[in-house]
Enzyme design. Structure first.
Site, PDB file in Angstrom:
ATOM      1  N   HIS A 127       0.843  -1.205   0.000  1.00 52.48           N
ATOM      2  CA  HIS A 127       0.000   0.000   0.000  1.00 52.48           C
ATOM      3  C   HIS A 127       0.878   1.255   0.000  1.00 52.48           C
ATOM      4  O   HIS A 127       0.687   2.162  -0.827  1.00 52.48           O
ATOM      5  CB  HIS A 127      -0.905  -0.007   1.230  1.00 52.48           C
ATOM      6  CG  HIS A 127      -1.828   1.161   1.305  1.00 52.48           C
ATOM      7  ND1 HIS A 127      -3.112   1.135   0.796  1.00 52.48           N
ATOM      8  CD2 HIS A 127      -1.659   2.418   1.822  1.00 52.48           C
ATOM      9  CE1 HIS A 127      -3.688   2.306   0.992  1.00 52.48           C
ATOM     10  NE2 HIS A 127      -2.829   3.101   1.615  1.00 52.48           N
ATOM     11  N   GLU A 128       1.838   1.302   0.914  1.00 45.86           N
ATOM     12  CA  GLU A 128       2.705   2.478   0.999  1.00 45.86           C
ATOM     13  C   GLU A 128       3.631   2.577  -0.211  1.00 45.86           C
ATOM     14  O   GLU A 128       3.997   3.679  -0.636  1.00 45.86           O
ATOM     15  CB  GLU A 128       3.526   2.431   2.294  1.00 45.86           C
ATOM     16  CG  GLU A 128       2.701   2.415   3.571  1.00 45.86           C
ATOM     17  CD  GLU A 128       1.724   3.580   3.654  1.00 45.86           C
ATOM     18  OE1 GLU A 128       2.032   4.663   3.123  1.00 45.86           O
ATOM     19  OE2 GLU A 128       0.642   3.402   4.250  1.00 45.86           O
ATOM     20  N   HIS A 166       1.955   4.702  -2.882  1.00 47.58           N
ATOM     21  CA  HIS A 166       2.121   6.143  -2.661  1.00 47.58           C
ATOM     22  C   HIS A 166       3.541   6.576  -3.036  1.00 47.58           C
ATOM     23  O   HIS A 166       3.745   7.594  -3.703  1.00 47.58           O
ATOM     24  CB  HIS A 166       1.872   6.486  -1.186  1.00 47.58           C
ATOM     25  CG  HIS A 166       0.463   6.259  -0.722  1.00 47.58           C
ATOM     26  ND1 HIS A 166      -0.630   6.741  -1.405  1.00 47.58           N
ATOM     27  CD2 HIS A 166      -0.032   5.615   0.377  1.00 47.58           C
ATOM     28  CE1 HIS A 166      -1.737   6.408  -0.751  1.00 47.58           C
ATOM     29  NE2 HIS A 166      -1.399   5.713   0.317  1.00 47.58           N
TER      30      HIS A 166
END
Length: 359
Positions: A26-27, A30
């Site tokens: 998920h990170e 980003h």
């Protein structure tokens, strides 16, 4: 090391790897999209709280923190009034970029979770095949009602008690409703011959992902599986991931409409229990539950709640429409409300986990 201790160790490792892997991916979404636009990244962290391990490469500090229930990517200039660290330039500031770039950076986290679910499903279909939805018998369980009947692997269920069967999922409700009484089964064979006979379902024990054991009426048959090539598996894996998205979305809708009680909602404890239990059934079960949790993580983060990615995306959509940012005061008040709602939800879900654990 004894067998029980080995299972505990395997289960614990599975929980850590699944949690850590999903948060990392998920990170990573980003991070990669921000860097592709030339935005500065101060910190890439797995977990919150005190730092356990860290190192710095170029301008970014990478760290693992003590509380593994999340993570974050700290961007340069996340707000207009944020100070720019000495090693970064104003051109690397997140807040100075066009709204569409900021939108893509924020949306990337959930997008990567959904992408990961597809990759996992792709691999599972390639290695293990995919369960067919057509009502074709793929396996007959030993000692079951079907094993004592004329039913054979490859037979297609045409009807049960006069009700036409089109897909596999239409059968279980009919069998449950029948409550173990004799049923009339019509099957068709691969040679196009048909056969009608009676079968009496029996109670079959099943273990749910959370470890709970239940009994259901069943004939003792399993679906057929189809094996695909590498590129065909990509298509079938996408369909599998899409089914997970639909399932999760429908579950959220049922929760909001109160068709499902909030007592069924779980938090990190329940998720850890589910992963731990699936470790007993092998890697395929762990990967499958990881894909489903990744879908859940992706969709939940897209909910339009301030402090979640979805809340930020709503503000950016408004900014792109009205051509100016939403006033900071409005965003701050919304963030307070969103944070309160999110903390309340987490407390309630954790209480459910604790009550469920002791019960």
């Amino acid at each position: 090391m004894e067998g029980g201790e080995t299972l505990v160790m395997i289960g614990t490792i599975a929980v850590i790897l699944v949690f850590g892997g999903l948060i990392f991916f998920h990170e990573l979404g980003h991070f990669l999209v921000a860097r592709s636009f030339g935005m500065g990244v101060k910190t890439f962290s797995l977990g919150f709280g005190p730092t356990v391990f860290s190192f710095k490469r170029r301008k970014t500090r990478y760290q693992v923190a003590a509380v593994p229930l999340g993570g974050f990517v700290s961007l340069v200039g996340e707000t207009a009034d944020a100070e720019i660290p000495e090693e970064f330039t104003p051109e690397e500031s997140f807040s100075l970029r066009p709204a569409w770039q900021r939108f893509l950076v924020i949306a990337a986290g959930s997008s990567f979770n959904l992408l990961l679910a597809w990759f996992i499903c792709w691999g599972l279909v390639w290695v293990n095949g995919r369960t067919e939805m057509t009502p074709v018998v793929g396996e007959i369980l030993e000692g079951s009602a079907a094993s004592s009947s004329p039913m054979q692997v490859g037979d297609r269920i045409v009807s049960l008690n006069g009700k036409t069967i089109r897909v596999w999922t239409e059968m279980p409700p009919i069998v449950q409703e029948n409550q173990g009484k004799p049923m009339v089964v019509v099957i068709s064979r691969p040679d196009d011959s048909t056969l009608t006979f009676s079968i009496e379902p029996r109670l079959i024990k099943q273990t749910l992902p959370n470890g709970e054991e239940i009994e259901n009426w069943g004939m003792g048959i399993r679906q057929s599986r189809h094996v695909y090539g590498f590129f065909q598996s990509a298509r079938e894996g996408l369909a599998e991931a899409r089914d997970m998205v639909t399932f999760t979305w429908n579950a959220l809708a049922d929760l909001v409409s109160r068709k499902v009680s909030f007592d069924n909602v779980g938090g990190p404890i329940l998720i850890a229990q589910v992963i731990y239990k699936q470790a007993d059934h092998g890697l395929i079960s762990v990967f499958m539950i990881a894909a489903l949790i990744s879908v859940n993580l992706g969709l939940l983060n897209l909910l339009p709640i301030p402090v979640l990615d979805g809340g930020h995306l709503v503000f950016l959509l408004v900014e792109m429409i009205i051509r100016r940012p939403v006033p900071p005061a409005v965003q701050e008040k919304a963030a307070i409300v969103g944070l309160f709602a999110l903390i309340s939800l987490m407390i309630a879900a954790t209480l459910n986990d604790v009550i469920r654990f002791f019960n």
